[in-house]
Structures are given as C-alpha cells and as structure tokens.
Design an enzyme around this catalytic site. Structure first.
Site, PDB file in Angstrom:
ATOM      1  N   HIS A 141      -3.684  -5.017   0.133  1.00 14.30           N
ATOM      2  CA  HIS A 141      -3.086  -5.625   1.326  1.00 14.30           C
ATOM      3  C   HIS A 141      -3.169  -7.149   1.248  1.00 14.30           C
ATOM      4  O   HIS A 141      -4.134  -7.738   1.749  1.00 14.30           O
ATOM      5  CB  HIS A 141      -3.824  -5.148   2.581  1.00 14.30           C
ATOM      6  CG  HIS A 141      -3.586  -3.716   2.902  1.00 14.30           C
ATOM      7  ND1 HIS A 141      -2.582  -3.295   3.740  1.00 14.30           N
ATOM      8  CD2 HIS A 141      -4.214  -2.588   2.470  1.00 14.30           C
ATOM      9  CE1 HIS A 141      -2.610  -1.974   3.831  1.00 14.30           C
ATOM     10  NE2 HIS A 141      -3.581  -1.519   3.068  1.00 14.30           N
ATOM     11  N   CYS A 158       0.833  -1.202   0.000  1.00 15.12           N
ATOM     12  CA  CYS A 158       0.000   0.000   0.000  1.00 15.12           C
ATOM     13  C   CYS A 158       0.874   1.262   0.000  1.00 15.12           C
ATOM     14  O   CYS A 158       1.432   1.599  -1.030  1.00 15.12           O
ATOM     15  CB  CYS A 158      -1.009  -0.040   1.138  1.00 15.12           C
ATOM     16  SG  CYS A 158      -2.482   0.899   0.698  1.00 15.12           S
ATOM     17  N   GLU A 169      -1.688  -9.282   2.912  1.00 13.68           N
ATOM     18  CA  GLU A 169      -1.571  -9.948   4.224  1.00 13.68           C
ATOM     19  C   GLU A 169      -2.922 -10.405   4.768  1.00 13.68           C
ATOM     20  O   GLU A 169      -2.990 -11.348   5.549  1.00 13.68           O
ATOM     21  CB  GLU A 169      -0.864  -9.031   5.231  1.00 13.68           C
ATOM     22  CG  GLU A 169      -1.627  -7.782   5.689  1.00 13.68           C
ATOM     23  CD  GLU A 169      -1.413  -6.560   4.798  1.00 13.68           C
ATOM     24  OE1 GLU A 169      -1.088  -6.743   3.604  1.00 13.68           O
ATOM     25  OE2 GLU A 169      -1.587  -5.416   5.278  1.00 13.68           O
TER      26      GLU A 169
HETATM   27  N1  GLN Z   1      -2.015   6.631   2.797  1.00 12.07           N
HETATM   28  C1  GLN Z   1      -2.142   5.898   1.570  1.00 12.07           C
HETATM   29  C2  GLN Z   1      -3.520   6.071   0.941  1.00 12.07           C
HETATM   30  O1  GLN Z   1      -4.449   6.406   1.596  1.00 12.07           O
HETATM   31  C3  GLN Z   1      -1.823   4.438   1.775  1.00 12.07           C
HETATM   32  C4  GLN Z   1      -2.801   3.736   2.645  1.00 12.07           C
HETATM   33  C5  GLN Z   1      -2.260   2.464   3.226  1.00 12.07           C
HETATM   34  O2  GLN Z   1      -1.056   2.236   3.253  1.00 12.07           O
HETATM   35  N2  GLN Z   1      -3.125   1.601   3.730  1.00 12.07           N
HETATM   36  O3  GLN Z   1      -3.679   5.854  -0.233  1.00 12.07           O
END
Ligand code: GLN
Length: 553
Positions: A525, A394, A527
């Site tokens: 994600h 992310c 995970e």
């Molecule tokens: N802050 C980033 C976004 O909102 C990444 C979010 C995250 O890592 N879950 O796109």
C-alpha cells in the site's frame, strides 16, 4: 527537568467534524515553534485494533510501519507531522483492559484488588507516558475518539483528569465542537456546545480552548457567549469554519495565534519558526493553484452507506493522489464508481464500461472478499485493452494478475483462493505462513502487516519512478501471487518488477511501456507513505501518465 506537556483533544455535539485534523494541525504548529511533538489516538471501542472493523462504517484501516492496524486519524497525524508513528501511539479500550488483565495474571498488582478505577486510568496514563518516551516527545497531543458524554469515553476522561490534578501546568484541554445554523432558524446556535462543555465539566474537566466548527466563521457575539457561558477565556474560543483544503488549517490557526496561546498556557516559549513551516505553507498555497483537472476513476466497494456515498475508506489514497497532482500543478478530480455497477452482461454495465474512456486514469484499491470482484476484473480488462493508465493497489494488483491470466493466458477460471478455493487455476493463493492462521481462526492482526523490503527490476516503470533498487513499503494482505504461475506470466509479457529480497513474493506487476502507457499494480500500500511535502513516486508516475492521456484526449 525534561519538558513533558499533554494536550487532550475531545469532541462535542457530533463526531466527524475534524477532531483528527485539529489534532494534526495543533501538532504541526507546535512543531513549527520548535518542539518535538507526537500524537496519539484513543479509540473507545473494545476491538484490539481497527483491522477487524468494516471500512464502510469505520473508515480506512491505516497501517503503521510496525504493522499496527489503526484508525485513519493516525494517517493524518503522520502526514501532518511528517514522521512515522508506532503502535505505542494507538490505544483502544480493548488494549487497555487486555494489558491490565495480563498484568493481573502475572501478579504485577502484588495482591491488590484490581479495580476499574484507578487501575484502568493508570494504565491509560502509563501508555501515554510510554508513547512520549518512545517518541522522545516534549509535547503529546491525545485525541479521544467519539464525543464527551459517551459512556465508553468516561475512563479516558478520568485518566486525563487525574493527569491534570497531578500536573496542573502541563495539561491542557481543547474541545472540538459543532455549531449548527439550522436553515429555518437562520442563526448559528451555541447551545449544543454549551451542553457539551457542561458534560465535560461533569467529568471534572474544564476546557482551555473551544475549537468552534461551523460552516462560516464565528462572529464576536457568539465568541463572547461561548466564553461567558463555558468559562473559557475569550481568546480561547477559536473559530474554525469549513475550508476547501485541510492543509490551510494550521495556517488559519496561526492567524489566530493559537500556537502562542497554547505555549503560554503550558508555560513554554516559542523557539522560533522551523524551516519546515515555510515549505508547509508553500504546499498549502500550491494546493489551491491547480485549476486543470486530472480525472481519476476509483473503482471500489466500501462507499455506499444507506443513501450516502462516503469515501473515508480510501482516505490515504485520496491524499496520495492529491499530493502527486498538486506537484504537477494539477487538481485531482476523483470519481467514485461502484465495482458492482460493471457486473453482468447488461446494457447498463456495458454503458458504464464505455464511460471509463472519459477518464485520464483508473485506480482499483485494496479490498477483501467476492463482492464486486467480477466488476473490477471487467474494469481492469477495459483499462488494459484501451490503454488507459491503470494503478492497482493490493487487491487491485492481484486482480490485474488474474485478469491477465484469464484474458491473455486464456486460463478462464483463473481466480484467487480467497473467493473460490476449488478453482483449477489459483493464480492468487494463500501465503504459506497464513494457512495456520486461517485454520485456527486466528484472524485479528495476523495478515502480512507493515514494512517489508522489495527489490526492483532494472529498466522497469517502478525502478525508474523510485530511482533506487531497494524500497520499503507497508503491507496488509493474506494472499499472494502463486509462485507456480510466475514463469508463465512472465513468458507471456507480464513483468514482476518488484520482488521480496528472496525472490519469492511478487510485490509489483507491470506491463512494458511499449505495450501500455501505465499498467502497474503493487501488492503493498504505497498510499501510507505519501506525504504532502514528498509525494509518492508511484502515484506521481501514475498521475503523470494520466495527465499525458488527458492532453491527448
Ligand atoms: N484480500 C487480499 C488479501 O488478503 C488483498 C488485501 C488488500 O487489498 N489489502 O491478500
């Protein structure tokens, strides 16, 4: 008649001693006796979901397939039970009150005075039954967050009590309590647990089981004492000493025949062991085998709390790394590095960077905001230039793309709108549909959340790892790779190997194997989809590449 049984798991003395893992383990063993089981978490706070809370204090936000932002315990339930849960399995005080108030506004109470009791507990019971219906479960295990005696738990315990009065044979209570052994006293003490049980009694509830958490196993003297003074049958006091691997807990409970004891009290019979149980036990054994370590640096910012370092904010990542390492016969050794320690052009930060080469792999997890970003960017650059396996999740993917734009494309002020909206090169920008949410301050539960499809590029690391063209993964973000830069980035060697089906959203970025052994970031994600019995393919590809580096070093 349909079977419907309820097991409530509550906490005593202190929180954080394994109520979630107990709930998951009880679920696992009842499942292994042939029952359809589901698990629920009740969080007593007013927040509608866990998405608006600080992960350092509250731990990971576990995102469900349907996009619900929930407590990290839900992740444990999914990993142990092996099937996805839905937003019906998660409830907070905020959710319960919100729906009661909405019903009241819709005249659903038909002119009655709507009162805290019984209407709030009734809503809680309705939600439990609804979750059972949706999951087609015969047994539901409900974990009540916090510990008994906390003011905010009262209405949930009241709901449990009401349920028990109406269905005496179908409701069971377990209290997970802590037995300290103060070093100066030199003896394990039962009194705090006795008080916790009294507090539960005061709410009209008598526990059937005491799951006694302690650093060593309970001796008979203490078992007898707890049974006598807490009015629990002697076989209802279950010793649950600390273990190295949480995956041993279901097996340990079964050595104590906990499954049969629960079934007997619920007037049910074992249907014989499921085939899955063998695989589970094999996995639990294998988790101890890997002697050789694969050393992974996790560079984040949600783990300093006062004088303590806690890694709860990254729970699913830790487990995902473990599963892939175990499958390779290795042991994942994770080292937590604070992103800010790589910032500034100081001797210290340079030394920290140089120390990175002692690792077999580097992972930058998800995150928000500006703190630590420059440190993460230095780490990513170091991993790319020194060919150290790199996995970005992310924010870790977005920052890898920014690093590439800065140091390969030469766009020095490349950044994300999240931290500097005025920059000329917004490599990461706000997603179209998110602008309005930000303008209107509609910030809770409004990110791009949950399961979305992505299409993979032939011949890429990602496509090879998954072994299929289409994937579905869970998301939680507001920003995206700016489509205006995609062509330039691709022309300069970065591969977007995963894209949304319409080609607009960049889901995976990677470098070709000829340039770097493993440099890959996912906007989603992965995970949240890793399971003990089916490790996640991208985590496995990352671990394999780290193992190879370890051998060469
Ligand atoms: N802050 C980033 C976004 O909102 C990444 C979010 C995250 O890592 N879950 O796109």
């Amino acid at each position: 008649m349909k079977t419907r049984k309820y097991i409530f798991v509550v906490g005593g003395v202190i929180s954080g001693v394994g109520k979630g893992v107990t709930t998951s383990s009880v679920g696992k063993i009842l499942q292994s006796h042939g029952y359809r089981v589901t698990a629920m978490k009740i969080d007593p706070y007013v927040n509608i979901d866990a998405g608006t809370m600080n992960p350092t204090e509250h731990g990971e936000v576990f995102v469900l397939k349907d996009g619900d932002e929930t407590d990290q315990d839900m992740g444990n339930y999914e990993r142990f039970l092996g099937h996805p849960l839905s937003r019906d399995n998660y409830m907070t005080t905020g959710r319960v009150y919100l729906s009661v108030i909405q019903k009241e506004r819709a005249l659903a109470y038909k002119g009655k005075c709507v009162e805290v009791v019984p209407h709030i507990p009734h809503e809680v019971i309705d939600r439990i039954n609804n979750a059972c219906d949706k999951a087609n479960a015969e047994i539901v295990i409900i974990e009540v967050g916090g510990t008994v005696g906390e003011y905010q738990n009262v209405l949930f315990l009241e709901a449990a009590r009401m349920l028990k009065i109406k269905n005496p044979d179908d409701v069971l209570f377990a209290i997970v309590s802590y037995l300290p052994t103060p070093s100066k006293v030199g003896e394990m003490k039962t009194k705090p647990t006795q008080y916790a049980v009294r507090t539960l009694n005061a709410a009209g509830i008598q526990p059937d089981f005491i799951i006694a958490r302690s650093d060593v196993a309970l001796d008979n003297k203490r078992k007898e004492k707890l049974a006598l003074f807490c009015s629990v049958q002697p076989d209802g006091v279950i010793s649950a000493p600390d273990v190295d691997s949480i995956y041993d807990i279901p097996g340990n409970f079964e050595k104590d025949k906990l499954g049969e004891k629960i079934l007997k009290r619920l007037k049910l019979k074992s249907r014989g062991r499921s085939s899955d149980w063998k695989n589970w036990e094999a996995f639990a054994r294998k988790a101890h085998n890997g002697k050789e370590e694969v050393r992974i640096a996790v560079v984040g910012k949600y783990f300093d709390t006062g004088d303590y370092v806690l890694s709860d904010a990254y729970l699913s990542i830790i487990e995902a790394l473990k599963y892939s390492a175990i499958a390779q016969g290795k042991k994942a050794k994770l080292v937590w590095l604070s992103a800010t320690s790589f910032e500034g052009n100081t001797k210290e930060s340079k030394r920290h960077l140089a120390e990175l080469s002692s690792f077999d792999g580097i992972l930058v997890p998800g995150g928000f905001g500006a703190r630590g970003v420059e440190g993460k960017l230095s780490v990513i650059r170091y991993a790319r230039e020194n060919r150290i396996p790199y996995f970005g999740i992310c924010y870790g993917m977005q920052l890898a793309v920014i690093e590439y734009a800065r140091n390969v494309l030469g766009l020095k002020d490349a950044t994300t709108r999240e931290i500097d909206p005025k920059s000329k090169h917004l490599i990461i920008d706000i997603m179209e549909g998110q602008k309005e949410n930000i303008e209107k301050g509609n910030l809770g539960g409004s990110m791009r959340l949950g399961a979305y499809e992505a299409v993979l590029k032939k011949g890429s690391i990602a496509r090879t790892a998954y072994g299929q063209d289409k994937i579905v993964e869970r998301h939680r973000h507001r920003f995206e790779v700016n489509p205006e830069y995609v062509a330039t980035l691709e022309e300069n060697g970065l591969i977007f190997s995963g894209k949304s089906p319409n080609g607009m959203l960049m889901e995976i970025a990677e470098l070709p194997k000829s340039v770097h052994p493993f440099f890959l970031g996912t906007q989603f994600h992965p995970e949240f989809e890793a399971r003990p019995l089916s490790p996640h393919p991208i985590f496995t590809a990352f671990i394999k590449s780290a193992v190879t580096r370890g051998k060469k070093k």
